[in-house]
Design a protein around this motif. Sequence first.
Motif, mmCIF file in Angstrom:
data_model
loop_
_atom_site.group_PDB
_atom_site.id
_atom_site.type_symbol
_atom_site.label_atom_id
_atom_site.label_comp_id
_atom_site.label_asym_id
_atom_site.label_seq_id
_atom_site.Cartn_x
_atom_site.Cartn_y
_atom_site.Cartn_z
ATOM 1 N N MET A 32 -30.003 22.098 -82.194
ATOM 2 C CA MET A 32 -28.738 21.383 -82.358
ATOM 3 C C MET A 32 -27.589 22.184 -81.748
ATOM 4 S SD MET A 32 -27.158 18.681 -83.269
ATOM 5 C CE MET A 32 -27.798 17.671 -84.583
ATOM 6 N N ALA A 33 -27.577 23.499 -81.940
ATOM 7 C CA ALA A 33 -26.527 24.339 -81.355
ATOM 8 C C ALA A 33 -26.548 24.238 -79.835
ATOM 9 C CB ALA A 33 -26.694 25.790 -81.807
ATOM 10 N N LEU A 34 -27.732 24.272 -79.264
ATOM 11 C CA LEU A 34 -27.865 24.173 -77.818
ATOM 12 C C LEU A 34 -27.412 22.796 -77.334
ATOM 13 C CD1 LEU A 34 -30.531 25.712 -75.661
ATOM 14 C CD2 LEU A 34 -29.949 23.345 -75.259
ATOM 15 N N LEU A 35 -27.851 21.752 -78.020
ATOM 16 C CA LEU A 35 -27.484 20.386 -77.630
ATOM 17 C C LEU A 35 -25.968 20.193 -77.697
ATOM 18 C CD1 LEU A 35 -28.647 17.595 -76.828
ATOM 19 C CD2 LEU A 35 -28.686 17.039 -79.260
ATOM 20 N N LEU A 36 -25.354 20.632 -78.782
ATOM 21 C CA LEU A 36 -23.900 20.509 -78.917
ATOM 22 C C LEU A 36 -23.180 21.309 -77.839
ATOM 23 C CD1 LEU A 36 -23.602 20.667 -82.789
ATOM 24 C CD2 LEU A 36 -22.954 18.727 -81.344
ATOM 25 N N THR A 37 -23.692 22.476 -77.510
ATOM 26 C CA THR A 37 -23.077 23.298 -76.461
ATOM 27 C C THR A 37 -23.128 22.588 -75.118
ATOM 28 O OG1 THR A 37 -23.626 25.317 -77.660
ATOM 29 C CG2 THR A 37 -23.158 25.551 -75.306
ATOM 30 N N VAL A 38 -24.269 21.994 -74.793
ATOM 31 C CA VAL A 38 -24.404 21.273 -73.525
ATOM 32 C C VAL A 38 -23.455 20.081 -73.470
ATOM 33 C CG1 VAL A 38 -25.986 19.830 -72.151
ATOM 34 C CG2 VAL A 38 -26.768 22.030 -73.056
ATOM 35 N N TYR A 39 -23.279 19.389 -74.578
ATOM 36 C CA TYR A 39 -22.464 18.177 -74.574
ATOM 37 C C TYR A 39 -20.975 18.426 -74.780
ATOM 38 C CZ TYR A 39 -26.359 15.054 -74.077
ATOM 39 O OH TYR A 39 -27.440 14.369 -73.569
ATOM 40 N N ILE A 40 -20.610 19.505 -75.450
ATOM 41 C CA ILE A 40 -19.199 19.708 -75.792
ATOM 42 C C ILE A 40 -18.495 20.672 -74.840
ATOM 43 C CG2 ILE A 40 -17.649 20.590 -77.582
ATOM 44 C CD1 ILE A 40 -19.497 19.298 -79.638
ATOM 45 N N THR A 41 -19.232 21.615 -74.263
ATOM 46 C CA THR A 41 -18.604 22.567 -73.345
ATOM 47 C C THR A 41 -18.814 22.103 -71.905
ATOM 48 O OG1 THR A 41 -20.540 24.009 -73.191
ATOM 49 C CG2 THR A 41 -18.962 24.469 -74.971
ATOM 50 N N ALA A 42 -17.928 22.557 -71.051
ATOM 51 C CA ALA A 42 -17.947 22.107 -69.655
ATOM 52 C C ALA A 42 -19.187 22.612 -68.921
ATOM 53 C CB ALA A 42 -16.689 22.596 -68.949
ATOM 54 N N PRO A 43 -19.814 21.731 -68.122
ATOM 55 C CA PRO A 43 -20.930 22.165 -67.288
ATOM 56 C C PRO A 43 -20.400 23.026 -66.135
ATOM 57 C CG PRO A 43 -20.475 19.817 -66.966
ATOM 58 C CD PRO A 43 -19.511 20.322 -67.991
ATOM 59 N N PRO A 44 -21.271 23.677 -65.396
ATOM 60 C CA PRO A 44 -22.726 23.579 -65.433
ATOM 61 C C PRO A 44 -23.327 24.462 -66.531
ATOM 62 C CG PRO A 44 -22.068 25.054 -63.673
ATOM 63 C CD PRO A 44 -20.802 24.524 -64.286
ATOM 64 N N HIS A 45 -24.540 24.092 -66.933
ATOM 65 C CA HIS A 45 -25.273 24.843 -67.947
ATOM 66 C C HIS A 45 -26.611 25.290 -67.368
ATOM 67 C CE1 HIS A 45 -22.379 23.711 -70.976
ATOM 68 N NE2 HIS A 45 -22.511 22.458 -70.607
ATOM 69 N N THR A 46 -26.895 26.569 -67.544
ATOM 70 C CA THR A 46 -28.185 27.131 -67.142
ATOM 71 C C THR A 46 -28.795 27.813 -68.358
ATOM 72 O OG1 THR A 46 -27.200 29.247 -66.517
ATOM 73 C CG2 THR A 46 -27.376 27.571 -64.771
ATOM 74 N N VAL A 47 -30.076 28.098 -68.281
ATOM 75 C CA VAL A 47 -30.730 28.812 -69.384
ATOM 76 C C VAL A 47 -30.036 30.153 -69.602
ATOM 77 C CG1 VAL A 47 -32.858 29.967 -70.102
ATOM 78 C CG2 VAL A 47 -32.957 27.652 -69.170
ATOM 79 N N ARG A 48 -29.762 30.860 -68.540
ATOM 80 C CA ARG A 48 -29.105 32.170 -68.666
ATOM 81 C C ARG A 48 -27.728 32.026 -69.329
ATOM 82 N NH1 ARG A 48 -28.510 35.594 -63.456
ATOM 83 N NH2 ARG A 48 -30.652 36.080 -64.009
ATOM 84 N N GLY A 49 -26.938 31.070 -68.868
ATOM 85 C CA GLY A 49 -25.608 30.860 -69.433
ATOM 86 C C GLY A 49 -25.651 30.439 -70.886
ATOM 87 N N LEU A 50 -26.592 29.562 -71.231
ATOM 88 C CA LEU A 50 -26.727 29.130 -72.621
ATOM 89 C C LEU A 50 -27.174 30.284 -73.512
ATOM 90 C CD1 LEU A 50 -28.304 25.626 -71.940
ATOM 91 C CD2 LEU A 50 -26.053 26.052 -72.981
ATOM 92 N N ALA A 51 -28.081 31.110 -73.001
ATOM 93 C CA ALA A 51 -28.536 32.277 -73.778
ATOM 94 C C ALA A 51 -27.363 33.213 -74.056
ATOM 95 C CB ALA A 51 -29.649 33.006 -73.022
ATOM 96 N N GLU A 52 -26.512 33.419 -73.065
ATOM 97 C CA GLU A 52 -25.343 34.286 -73.258
ATOM 98 C C GLU A 52 -24.369 33.657 -74.250
ATOM 99 O OE1 GLU A 52 -23.719 35.072 -69.380
ATOM 100 O OE2 GLU A 52 -25.506 36.189 -68.758
ATOM 101 N N THR A 53 -24.092 32.372 -74.091
ATOM 102 C CA THR A 53 -23.146 31.679 -74.966
ATOM 103 C C THR A 53 -23.608 31.698 -76.416
ATOM 104 O OG1 THR A 53 -22.401 30.225 -73.187
ATOM 105 C CG2 THR A 53 -22.045 29.446 -75.430
ATOM 106 N N LEU A 54 -24.899 31.437 -76.634
ATOM 107 C CA LEU A 54 -25.441 31.358 -77.988
ATOM 108 C C LEU A 54 -25.885 32.727 -78.527
ATOM 109 C CD1 LEU A 54 -27.519 28.085 -77.531
ATOM 110 C CD2 LEU A 54 -25.301 28.325 -78.667
ATOM 111 N N ASN A 55 -25.915 33.721 -77.646
ATOM 112 C CA ASN A 55 -26.366 35.070 -78.013
ATOM 113 C C ASN A 55 -27.800 35.045 -78.554
ATOM 114 O OD1 ASN A 55 -26.118 37.851 -78.167
ATOM 115 N ND2 ASN A 55 -25.280 37.796 -80.238
ATOM 116 N N VAL A 56 -28.664 34.350 -77.823
ATOM 117 C CA VAL A 56 -30.098 34.315 -78.127
ATOM 118 C C VAL A 56 -30.857 34.602 -76.834
ATOM 119 C CG1 VAL A 56 -29.868 32.714 -80.079
ATOM 120 C CG2 VAL A 56 -30.288 31.803 -77.802
#
Length: 125
Positions: A32-56
């Motif tokens: 859910m955190a990942l899904l909300l991040t993809v939909y609420i924050t501005a793209p582009p989204h990559t696995v690396r960027g999402l990992a950094e944003t979510l700190n996972v």
Amino acid sequence: MDIKPVEALDLWRGAIVESVRRDGPDLSARQMALLLTVYITAPPHTVRGLAETLNVSKPAVTRAVDRLSDYGLVKRKVDEKDRRSVLIQRTVKGSVFLREFGELVAAAASTCRTAEADDPAMAGR
């Protein structure tokens, strides 16, 4: 409007309870955190960027993206600017899912406010 921690938890509980009663995917907190991040924050989204944003870790993001892709809530697309990179993108199904989940949260908030109005003792929680 100040919201107390117990009220926030009750709001979250109400939304989650209602979401598990419905047909549809039962997402983990990470998904859910990942899904909300993809939909609420501005793209582009990559696995690396999402990992950094979510700190996972990147593998944890990859597993979450795999599951969300299986559900049709996100999709992978090769970046046309850099063909080595894969973008994580929104889907119509994911937009509908989150809109409906947002409605559940709004309904839970309304229920919490109604319960507080009906029981003045709850206002001090």
